[in-house]
Design a protein around this motif. Structure first.
Motif, PDB file in Angstrom:
ATOM      1  N   ALA A  18       0.661  -1.345   0.088  1.00 21.07           N
ATOM      2  CA  ALA A  18      -0.046   0.013  -0.084  1.00 21.07           C
ATOM      3  C   ALA A  18       0.784   1.242   0.303  1.00 21.07           C
ATOM      4  O   ALA A  18       0.491   2.371  -0.577  1.00 21.07           O
ATOM      5  CB  ALA A  18      -0.921   0.107   1.234  1.00 21.07           C
ATOM      6  N   GLU A  19       1.856   1.333   0.812  1.00 22.74           N
ATOM      7  CA  GLU A  19       2.583   2.538   0.696  1.00 22.74           C
ATOM      8  C   GLU A  19       3.380   2.501  -0.598  1.00 22.74           C
ATOM      9  O   GLU A  19       3.583   3.884  -0.992  1.00 22.74           O
ATOM     10  CB  GLU A  19       3.730   2.369   1.950  1.00 22.74           C
ATOM     11  N   ALA A  20       3.797   1.642  -1.384  1.00 19.36           N
ATOM     12  CA  ALA A  20       4.494   1.694  -2.566  1.00 19.36           C
ATOM     13  C   ALA A  20       3.326   2.159  -3.578  1.00 19.36           C
ATOM     14  O   ALA A  20       3.922   2.939  -4.551  1.00 19.36           O
ATOM     15  CB  ALA A  20       5.057   0.532  -2.839  1.00 19.36           C
ATOM     16  N   CYS A  47      -5.991   1.930  -5.375  1.00 20.88           N
ATOM     17  CA  CYS A  47      -5.368   0.740  -4.780  1.00 20.88           C
ATOM     18  C   CYS A  47      -4.730   0.918  -3.360  1.00 20.88           C
ATOM     19  O   CYS A  47      -5.192   0.042  -2.609  1.00 20.88           O
ATOM     20  CB  CYS A  47      -4.171   0.284  -5.649  1.00 20.88           C
ATOM     21  N   ALA A  48      -3.977   2.022  -3.149  1.00 18.83           N
ATOM     22  CA  ALA A  48      -3.621   2.263  -2.063  1.00 18.83           C
ATOM     23  C   ALA A  48      -4.645   2.412  -0.733  1.00 18.83           C
ATOM     24  O   ALA A  48      -4.562   1.864   0.296  1.00 18.83           O
ATOM     25  CB  ALA A  48      -2.541   3.499  -1.955  1.00 18.83           C
ATOM     26  N   ALA A  49      -5.755   3.139  -1.195  1.00 24.96           N
ATOM     27  CA  ALA A  49      -6.870   3.344  -0.364  1.00 24.96           C
ATOM     28  C   ALA A  49      -7.376   1.779  -0.089  1.00 24.96           C
ATOM     29  O   ALA A  49      -7.964   1.601   1.145  1.00 24.96           O
ATOM     30  CB  ALA A  49      -7.857   4.316  -0.899  1.00 24.96           C
ATOM     31  N   ASP A  50      -7.580   1.142  -1.035  1.00 27.15           N
ATOM     32  CA  ASP A  50      -8.252  -0.232  -1.057  1.00 27.15           C
ATOM     33  C   ASP A  50      -7.400  -1.173  -0.056  1.00 27.15           C
ATOM     34  O   ASP A  50      -8.105  -2.060   0.783  1.00 27.15           O
ATOM     35  CB  ASP A  50      -8.358  -0.753  -2.286  1.00 27.15           C
ATOM     36  N   ARG A  55      -0.995   6.620   5.016  1.00 26.57           N
ATOM     37  CA  ARG A  55      -0.839   7.974   4.529  1.00 26.57           C
ATOM     38  C   ARG A  55      -2.204   8.475   4.099  1.00 26.57           C
ATOM     39  O   ARG A  55      -2.690   9.733   4.455  1.00 26.57           O
ATOM     40  CB  ARG A  55       0.184   8.034   3.402  1.00 26.57           C
ATOM     41  N   LEU A  56      -2.955   7.737   3.486  1.00 25.28           N
ATOM     42  CA  LEU A  56      -4.267   8.169   2.685  1.00 25.28           C
ATOM     43  C   LEU A  56      -5.440   8.274   3.949  1.00 25.28           C
ATOM     44  O   LEU A  56      -6.320   9.042   4.107  1.00 25.28           O
ATOM     45  CB  LEU A  56      -5.029   7.242   1.999  1.00 25.28           C
ATOM     46  N   ASN A  57      -5.141   7.585   5.013  1.00 22.39           N
ATOM     47  CA  ASN A  57      -5.917   7.612   6.158  1.00 22.39           C
ATOM     48  C   ASN A  57      -5.596   8.639   7.154  1.00 22.39           C
ATOM     49  O   ASN A  57      -6.375   9.445   7.816  1.00 22.39           O
ATOM     50  CB  ASN A  57      -5.758   6.262   7.125  1.00 22.39           C
TER      51      ASN A  57
END
Length: 69
Positions: A18-20, A47-50, A55-57
């Motif tokens: 997710a971080e990548a 994709c990262a959010a899923d 970081r998105l949170n």
């Protein structure tokens, strides 16, 4: 960002990191190490959010008009 580092980041993102995925999205958004591509940026941010990117949170993501779809 050099080509080798970008390819490594892409490999990690494709494997579900997710971080990548978040970092890769930022590269596409800003055109760092790759041609700027807002569609790819949105794809990788999603994709990262899923995956539950921390970081998105932590930050409120400003979804611009190009990100609708």
């Amino acid at each position: 960002m050099n080509k080798v580092k970008f390819q490594d980041l892409l490999r990690q993102a494709e494997s579900g990191d997710a971080e990548a995925q978040f970092e890769l999205a930022a590269c596409y958004e800003d055109g760092k190490g790759v041609k700027q591509d807002q569609t790819e940026a949105v794809k990788w941010y999603r994709c990262a959010a899923d995956q539950g990117s921390a970081r998105l949170n932590m930050f409120s993501v400003n979804v611009t008009p190009w990100a609708k779809a």
